[in-house]
Structure formats: C-alpha cells, structure tokens
Design a protein around this motif. Structure first.
Motif, PDB file in Angstrom:
ATOM      1  N   SER A  43       1.115  -1.172  -0.334  1.00  0.00           N
ATOM      2  CA  SER A  43      -0.031  -0.070  -0.278  1.00  0.00           C
ATOM      3  C   SER A  43       0.750   1.524   0.229  1.00  0.00           C
ATOM      4  O   SER A  43       0.152   2.233  -0.031  1.00  0.00           O
ATOM      5  CB  SER A  43      -1.016   0.360   1.319  1.00  0.00           C
ATOM      6  OG  SER A  43      -0.227   0.722   2.649  1.00  0.00           O
ATOM      7  N   HIS A  58      -4.633   3.444  -5.947  1.00  0.00           N
ATOM      8  CA  HIS A  58      -5.900   3.745  -5.612  1.00  0.00           C
ATOM      9  C   HIS A  58      -6.292   5.568  -6.068  1.00  0.00           C
ATOM     10  O   HIS A  58      -5.887   6.227  -6.913  1.00  0.00           O
ATOM     11  CB  HIS A  58      -4.997   4.364  -3.957  1.00  0.00           C
ATOM     12  CG  HIS A  58      -6.712   5.450  -3.001  1.00  0.00           C
ATOM     13  ND1 HIS A  58      -6.652   6.516  -2.364  1.00  0.00           N
ATOM     14  CD2 HIS A  58      -8.060   4.559  -3.088  1.00  0.00           C
ATOM     15  CE1 HIS A  58      -7.933   6.711  -1.919  1.00  0.00           C
ATOM     16  NE2 HIS A  58      -8.538   5.348  -2.002  1.00  0.00           N
ATOM     17  N   LYS A  78      -5.341  -2.790   0.327  1.00  0.00           N
ATOM     18  CA  LYS A  78      -6.026  -2.303   0.833  1.00  0.00           C
ATOM     19  C   LYS A  78      -6.672  -1.492  -0.062  1.00  0.00           C
ATOM     20  O   LYS A  78      -7.427  -0.680   0.557  1.00  0.00           O
ATOM     21  CB  LYS A  78      -4.902  -1.538   2.181  1.00  0.00           C
ATOM     22  CG  LYS A  78      -4.010  -1.711   3.227  1.00  0.00           C
ATOM     23  CD  LYS A  78      -3.673  -0.757   3.653  1.00  0.00           C
ATOM     24  CE  LYS A  78      -2.656  -1.354   5.048  1.00  0.00           C
ATOM     25  NZ  LYS A  78      -2.345  -0.588   5.991  1.00  0.00           N
ATOM     26  N   THR A  79      -6.733  -1.998  -0.985  1.00  0.00           N
ATOM     27  CA  THR A  79      -7.867  -1.278  -2.231  1.00  0.00           C
ATOM     28  C   THR A  79      -7.660  -2.173  -2.652  1.00  0.00           C
ATOM     29  O   THR A  79      -7.825  -2.997  -3.265  1.00  0.00           O
ATOM     30  CB  THR A  79      -7.010  -0.251  -2.949  1.00  0.00           C
ATOM     31  OG1 THR A  79      -6.719  -0.490  -3.851  1.00  0.00           O
ATOM     32  CG2 THR A  79      -6.724   1.029  -2.142  1.00  0.00           C
ATOM     33  N   ASP A 111     -10.530   2.136  -1.500  1.00  0.00           N
ATOM     34  CA  ASP A 111     -10.914   2.033   0.184  1.00  0.00           C
ATOM     35  C   ASP A 111     -12.201   1.331   0.389  1.00  0.00           C
ATOM     36  O   ASP A 111     -12.988   2.001   0.281  1.00  0.00           O
ATOM     37  CB  ASP A 111     -10.737   2.843   0.928  1.00  0.00           C
ATOM     38  CG  ASP A 111     -10.428   1.934   2.047  1.00  0.00           C
ATOM     39  OD1 ASP A 111     -11.193   1.473   2.522  1.00  0.00           O
ATOM     40  OD2 ASP A 111     -10.178   3.512   2.960  1.00  0.00           O
ATOM     41  N   SER A 114     -14.381   3.580   2.846  1.00  0.00           N
ATOM     42  CA  SER A 114     -14.137   4.552   2.712  1.00  0.00           C
ATOM     43  C   SER A 114     -15.181   4.927   1.774  1.00  0.00           C
ATOM     44  O   SER A 114     -15.763   4.703   1.066  1.00  0.00           O
ATOM     45  CB  SER A 114     -12.710   5.573   1.501  1.00  0.00           C
ATOM     46  OG  SER A 114     -13.767   6.842   1.532  1.00  0.00           O
TER      47      SER A 114
END
Length: 139
Positions: A43, A58, A78-79, A111, A114
């Motif tokens: 990440s 991202h 993390k995405t 994400d 999010s």
C-alpha cells in the motif's frame, strides 16, 4: 485511459524499481497508469531505486479479471477493484437538464471502508451523480 488493453495488463504484478514524486512514483513500471509499490507493504510506494511491484493506484480505473471478484483488479494493497454505475454529466448538461446525461459503468481501485470512495468523491464534480455499487450475481 483505462486498463482494458493487453499491454497494461501485461505489466500488472511485474517487478520494478521505486520512483519518486517527479515520476509520480511510477518508477520503472512500463505502463504510465501503474505505480511501483513496496514488496514489504504493497500500500506504500517503493523507495527510490528499491525493488517493488507494479500495481494500479488508489482512485484509478481498474478491470476485474474475474467478474465480481474485487481482488482480481491488480489494485494496490488496502484497496479493491469495485464496479460502480453512475451518471456522467458535462457542465453543459448540468446547466440544461433536458440534455441527455449518460449512465456509465466503470471500476475503480477504492478503499472498501471509505464512504467518500463509495461516492466516487475523487472524480470531478458533475462526473459521478447517482452512484450505485454494481453487484454481480450468478444464478
């Protein structure tokens, strides 16, 4: 500017050397849409000239290699590669609603936790109205 071309897909997951701010952290990734991420933390960008892996950043467009599999889009850690349907409007269409705006379907590395990413808040204003997450199902 998406990753539908075989050329772009050929470089996702390939090894690279880290870059810096001046080359947008692309490092030695051969496709301009990819960035070089650290092997220890995928990440984070790989440090300059350090070994890394080319992945989709991202908030960038991605393509699910396996339809409905958010982990199959080559996104950085993390995405996920999530598919959305939204209305894309030009400034002229915003001023004159009688003009036809178009509903588009596209995937982005977001994400998953999010709310802003879930609204595609990173797209320019009037570019993502009526955002809906697309769910795939097989009977």
């Amino acid at each position: 500017e998406d990753l539908r071309s075989a050329h772009a897909w050929a470089w996702i997951g390939s090894s690279c050397r880290g870059g810096n701010f001046f080359n947008r952290y692309r490092g030695t990734c051969r496709d301009f849409r990819l960035r070089c991420y650290s092997l220890e933390d995928q990440s984070s960008h790989a440090d300059s000239n350090r070994h890394g892996i080319c992945l989709v950043p991202h908030e960038s467009r991605c393509i699910q290699r396996v339809l409905g599999d958010e982990a199959s889009g080559g996104c950085r850690a993390k995405t996920v590669c999530r598919t959305f349907s939204y209305i894309e409007q030009t400034p002229l269409e915003a001023l004159f609603p009688q003009l036809n705006s178009k509903r588009v379907t596209s995937s982005f590395c977001v994400d998953p936790d999010s709310a802003a990413d879930g609204r595609l808040a990173f797209l320019p204003i009037n570019k993502a109205l009526g955002v809906r997450r697309v769910a795939f199902s097989w009977l």
